[in-house]
Design a protein around this motif. Structure first.
Motif, short mmCIF file in Angstrom:
data_model
loop_
_atom_site.label_atom_id
_atom_site.label_comp_id
_atom_site.label_asym_id
_atom_site.label_seq_id
_atom_site.Cartn_x
_atom_site.Cartn_y
_atom_site.Cartn_z
N GLN A 90 30.29 -30.42 -6.07
CA GLN A 90 30.79 -29.05 -5.92
C GLN A 90 30.90 -28.67 -4.44
O GLN A 90 30.46 -27.61 -4.00
N LYS A 91 31.50 -29.58 -3.68
CA LYS A 91 31.69 -29.38 -2.24
C LYS A 91 33.17 -29.54 -1.90
O LYS A 91 33.90 -30.27 -2.56
N ASP A 92 33.57 -28.87 -0.85
CA ASP A 92 34.92 -29.02 -0.34
C ASP A 92 35.00 -30.26 0.53
O ASP A 92 34.01 -30.64 1.17
N MET A 93 36.17 -30.86 0.57
CA MET A 93 36.41 -31.98 1.47
C MET A 93 36.86 -31.42 2.81
O MET A 93 37.65 -30.49 2.86
N ILE A 94 36.35 -32.01 3.88
CA ILE A 94 36.83 -31.68 5.22
C ILE A 94 37.74 -32.83 5.64
O ILE A 94 37.33 -33.99 5.64
#
Length: 166
Positions: A90-94
């Motif tokens: 549940q993390k955004d990709m950088i």
């Protein structure tokens, strides 16, 4: 008035010293994986069926590991490899630009964090070697996709290892 100013200055100095101590004692962990198997040799291919299976295996491997920050290149194969992991965490990709990416700056930006970086066969070893200041890792063979590179930093101590996963 002078005593209040002195108390404020002393308090600020203590906060700075405390933050510096935490940063120096915090452990920063970096994981590097190459994108999974690509579908073809076109300029920006998606993953093959085997590549999709591998991305699921990477997701299972990282399932029990804390991952705070997720970096990937802008290629489809890297994003597809990464998307299942990012979704499960549940993390955004950088997204990072290979020509501007600095491992040292990334570590300085995220002290005490666990960072997963998806890259390419010719970039991962180069980034790690530049950071370590030695030529330790060779370019990854075109047909090799299961390498997991780990760097652990605690204070001035840097440990690194390479493990192979199916």
């Amino acid at each position: 008035m002078k005593s209040i100013v002195m108390k404020i200055i002393v308090s600020l100095l203590l906060v700075l010293v405390f933050q510096q101590t935490i940063t120096q004692s915090a452990t920063t962990t970096l994981y590097f994986i190459r994108h999974a198997e690509k579908a073809d040799t076109s300029e920006n291919p998606e993953l093959s069926a085997e590549g999709i299976k591998r991305s699921v295996r990477w997701t299972k491997l990282f399932e029990k590991k804390t991952i705070d920050i997720l970096y990937t290149t802008l290629t489809r194969r890297a994003q597809m490899t990464f998307s299942t992991i990012a979704t499960s965490k549940q993390k955004d990709m950088i997204f990072y630009d290979l020509s501007k990416f600095s491992l040292k700056e990334t570590i300085e930006k995220h002290p005490g964090k666990t960072i997963l970086i998806v890259g390419h066969n010719n970039t991962i070893p180069k980034q790690i070697n530049a950071f370590l200041g030695e030529e330790i890792h060779q370019q990854i063979d075109e047909n090799e996709f299961g390498n997991l590179y780990t760097i652990t930093i605690k204070g001035d101590k840097i440990e690194h290892k390479l493990t192979h996963h199916k």
